[in-house]
Design a protein around this motif. Sequence first.
Motif, PDB file in Angstrom:
ATOM      1  N   ILE A   1      36.331  83.163  37.022  1.00 30.55           N
ATOM      2  CA  ILE A   1      37.524  82.746  37.764  1.00 30.55           C
ATOM      3  C   ILE A   1      38.259  83.914  38.408  1.00 30.55           C
ATOM      4  O   ILE A   1      38.960  83.725  39.407  1.00 30.55           O
ATOM      5  CB  ILE A   1      38.492  81.937  36.872  1.00 30.55           C
ATOM      6  N   ARG A   2      38.106  85.131  37.897  1.00 33.21           N
ATOM      7  CA  ARG A   2      38.817  86.262  38.492  1.00 33.21           C
ATOM      8  C   ARG A   2      38.316  86.580  39.897  1.00 33.21           C
ATOM      9  O   ARG A   2      38.976  87.296  40.649  1.00 33.21           O
ATOM     10  CB  ARG A   2      38.698  87.502  37.611  1.00 33.21           C
ATOM     11  N   ASP A   3      37.138  86.051  40.262  1.00 36.14           N
ATOM     12  CA  ASP A   3      36.598  86.268  41.604  1.00 36.14           C
ATOM     13  C   ASP A   3      37.114  85.261  42.614  1.00 36.14           C
ATOM     14  O   ASP A   3      36.829  85.380  43.813  1.00 36.14           O
ATOM     15  CB  ASP A   3      35.060  86.196  41.567  1.00 36.14           C
ATOM     16  N   LEU A   4      37.875  84.263  42.164  1.00 36.50           N
ATOM     17  CA  LEU A   4      38.378  83.244  43.074  1.00 36.50           C
ATOM     18  C   LEU A   4      39.679  83.701  43.729  1.00 36.50           C
ATOM     19  O   LEU A   4      40.516  84.332  43.080  1.00 36.50           O
ATOM     20  CB  LEU A   4      38.628  81.941  42.308  1.00 36.50           C
ATOM     21  N   PRO A   5      39.890  83.381  44.991  1.00 33.84           N
ATOM     22  CA  PRO A   5      41.134  83.765  45.669  1.00 33.84           C
ATOM     23  C   PRO A   5      42.360  83.213  44.953  1.00 33.84           C
ATOM     24  O   PRO A   5      42.398  82.041  44.571  1.00 33.84           O
ATOM     25  CB  PRO A   5      40.988  83.129  47.061  1.00 33.84           C
TER      26      PRO A   5
ATOM     27  N   THR B   1      50.981  82.792  25.880  1.00 32.90           N
ATOM     28  CA  THR B   1      49.715  82.810  25.148  1.00 32.90           C
ATOM     29  C   THR B   1      48.927  84.077  25.450  1.00 32.90           C
ATOM     30  O   THR B   1      49.198  84.791  26.424  1.00 32.90           O
ATOM     31  CB  THR B   1      48.826  81.610  25.509  1.00 32.90           C
ATOM     32  N   ASN B   2      47.905  84.315  24.622  1.00 28.79           N
ATOM     33  CA  ASN B   2      46.928  85.351  24.935  1.00 28.79           C
ATOM     34  C   ASN B   2      45.917  84.788  25.938  1.00 28.79           C
ATOM     35  O   ASN B   2      45.951  83.595  26.276  1.00 28.79           O
ATOM     36  CB  ASN B   2      46.241  85.864  23.666  1.00 28.79           C
ATOM     37  N   THR B   3      44.999  85.614  26.406  1.00 32.46           N
ATOM     38  CA  THR B   3      43.959  85.126  27.312  1.00 32.46           C
ATOM     39  C   THR B   3      42.752  86.039  27.220  1.00 32.46           C
ATOM     40  O   THR B   3      42.866  87.252  27.394  1.00 32.46           O
ATOM     41  CB  THR B   3      44.488  85.024  28.762  1.00 32.46           C
ATOM     42  N   LEU B   4      41.569  85.435  26.916  1.00 28.38           N
ATOM     43  CA  LEU B   4      40.356  86.221  26.683  1.00 28.38           C
ATOM     44  C   LEU B   4      39.134  85.466  27.190  1.00 28.38           C
ATOM     45  O   LEU B   4      38.145  85.304  26.489  1.00 28.38           O
ATOM     46  CB  LEU B   4      40.176  86.525  25.187  1.00 28.38           C
ATOM     47  N   HIS B   5      39.196  84.963  28.416  1.00 26.32           N
ATOM     48  CA  HIS B   5      38.070  84.169  28.919  1.00 26.32           C
ATOM     49  C   HIS B   5      37.755  84.538  30.353  1.00 26.32           C
ATOM     50  O   HIS B   5      38.610  85.016  31.095  1.00 26.32           O
ATOM     51  CB  HIS B   5      38.380  82.672  28.812  1.00 26.32           C
ATOM     52  N   GLY B   6      36.499  84.304  30.731  1.00 20.85           N
ATOM     53  CA  GLY B   6      36.063  84.588  32.097  1.00 20.85           C
ATOM     54  C   GLY B   6      35.828  83.341  32.907  1.00 20.85           C
ATOM     55  O   GLY B   6      36.047  83.329  34.116  1.00 20.85           O
ATOM     56  N   GLN B   7      35.369  82.269  32.254  1.00 24.76           N
ATOM     57  CA  GLN B   7      35.075  81.029  32.957  1.00 24.76           C
ATOM     58  C   GLN B   7      36.264  80.076  32.898  1.00 24.76           C
ATOM     59  O   GLN B   7      37.215  80.296  32.142  1.00 24.76           O
ATOM     60  CB  GLN B   7      33.835  80.367  32.356  1.00 24.76           C
TER      61      GLN B   7
ATOM     62  N   HIS C   1      48.665  74.329  32.432  1.00 21.30           N
ATOM     63  CA  HIS C   1      48.086  75.268  33.393  1.00 21.30           C
ATOM     64  C   HIS C   1      48.691  76.656  33.229  1.00 21.30           C
ATOM     65  O   HIS C   1      49.865  76.791  32.853  1.00 21.30           O
ATOM     66  CB  HIS C   1      48.337  74.813  34.837  1.00 21.30           C
ATOM     67  N   ALA C   2      47.900  77.681  33.552  1.00 19.71           N
ATOM     68  CA  ALA C   2      48.407  79.042  33.697  1.00 19.71           C
ATOM     69  C   ALA C   2      49.127  79.144  35.041  1.00 19.71           C
ATOM     70  O   ALA C   2      48.983  78.262  35.905  1.00 19.71           O
ATOM     71  CB  ALA C   2      47.251  80.035  33.631  1.00 19.71           C
ATOM     72  N   PRO C   3      49.891  80.220  35.266  1.00 18.59           N
ATOM     73  CA  PRO C   3      50.612  80.358  36.540  1.00 18.59           C
ATOM     74  C   PRO C   3      49.713  80.352  37.782  1.00 18.59           C
ATOM     75  O   PRO C   3      50.155  79.950  38.861  1.00 18.59           O
ATOM     76  CB  PRO C   3      51.319  81.712  36.388  1.00 18.59           C
ATOM     77  N   ASP C   4      48.447  80.771  37.631  1.00 17.92           N
ATOM     78  CA  ASP C   4      47.546  80.782  38.787  1.00 17.92           C
ATOM     79  C   ASP C   4      46.817  79.451  38.978  1.00 17.92           C
ATOM     80  O   ASP C   4      45.945  79.332  39.834  1.00 17.92           O
ATOM     81  CB  ASP C   4      46.535  81.925  38.675  1.00 17.92           C
ATOM     82  N   GLY C   5      47.163  78.445  38.186  1.00 15.16           N
ATOM     83  CA  GLY C   5      46.562  77.125  38.315  1.00 15.16           C
ATOM     84  C   GLY C   5      45.382  76.873  37.401  1.00 15.16           C
ATOM     85  O   GLY C   5      44.844  75.758  37.383  1.00 15.16           O
ATOM     86  N   THR C   6      44.961  77.860  36.626  1.00 12.62           N
ATOM     87  CA  THR C   6      43.828  77.679  35.727  1.00 12.62           C
ATOM     88  C   THR C   6      44.164  76.678  34.625  1.00 12.62           C
ATOM     89  O   THR C   6      45.187  76.826  33.948  1.00 12.62           O
ATOM     90  CB  THR C   6      43.434  79.027  35.090  1.00 12.62           C
ATOM     91  N   PRO C   7      43.338  75.649  34.408  1.00 14.81           N
ATOM     92  CA  PRO C   7      43.581  74.703  33.316  1.00 14.81           C
ATOM     93  C   PRO C   7      43.529  75.408  31.958  1.00 14.81           C
ATOM     94  O   PRO C   7      42.615  76.195  31.687  1.00 14.81           O
ATOM     95  CB  PRO C   7      42.431  73.697  33.457  1.00 14.81           C
TER      96      PRO C   7
END
Length: 258
Positions: free
Chosen positions: A131-135, A177-183, A197-203
């Motif tokens: 997800i870090r590669d997404l705009p 929260t913490n965060t330790l994921h790539g997908q 959701h996270a602030p960037d929209g990630t579920p």
Amino acid sequence: MTRPVIGIIGNSYELEDRYPVHAGGTMNSEAVAAVAGCIPFIVPSDPRFVSVKELLDTCDGFLLTGGRPNVHPEEYGETPTEAHGAFDRARDAITLPLVRACVERGQPFFGICRGFQEVNVALGGTLHPEIRDLPGRDNHRMPPDGTLEECFALRHHVTFTEGGVFHRLIGAQEVLTNTLHGQGVVRPGRDIVIDGHAPDGTPEAIYVRGAPGFTLSVQWHPEWNATRDPVSRPLFEAFGDAARAWATGEAPPVLRSA
């Protein structure tokens, strides 16, 4: 009363780069024992050793843990690439049908990180490989260096649906929260409700609509500091309550949206 048994999904490792093991983080066992009030039971997640039916008959609930290997993309109809990372097909073969069986039976499970993604894939959903590669998306991965405290540090907010399951259970609409994921989730699976959701929209928080049992799953790691963290503790307490209800044949606690 005998404590309910929680099957903690184990991960495959090589001890000292040569000795194959199935293992689970001590923090998972501590959260299950000290907060959920259940017996932690590490599952060798490989169909050569256990079957889904045996696990359903043996355990009162399941903790779907995080892990470095990702769900194989063929499980959601995509071709594997380098971006998808490493895989554990043996764990896929246990957890994906286990999730579907638990949803149908009302047997409780609590999904964490990879476990969150397994729940989505088991019900027909899809995942981003990175997800870090997404705009417009942030880097949700673990810091490459540092102590455990630094790796599991609280790093971003999660906002829950107002009046939804997580809001009512935790008592706050926004948490750190913490965060330790790539997908991350692309398309939600059948009856998957994205409740945070996270602030960037990630579920970041989901449950299964209409399921008769406990199906809450989160993308972060609530097992870290679970005995003291005000976000983690109510999640594990509710999971333990659901496992006790299953073990005694009582009606499960209602955790559905208002």
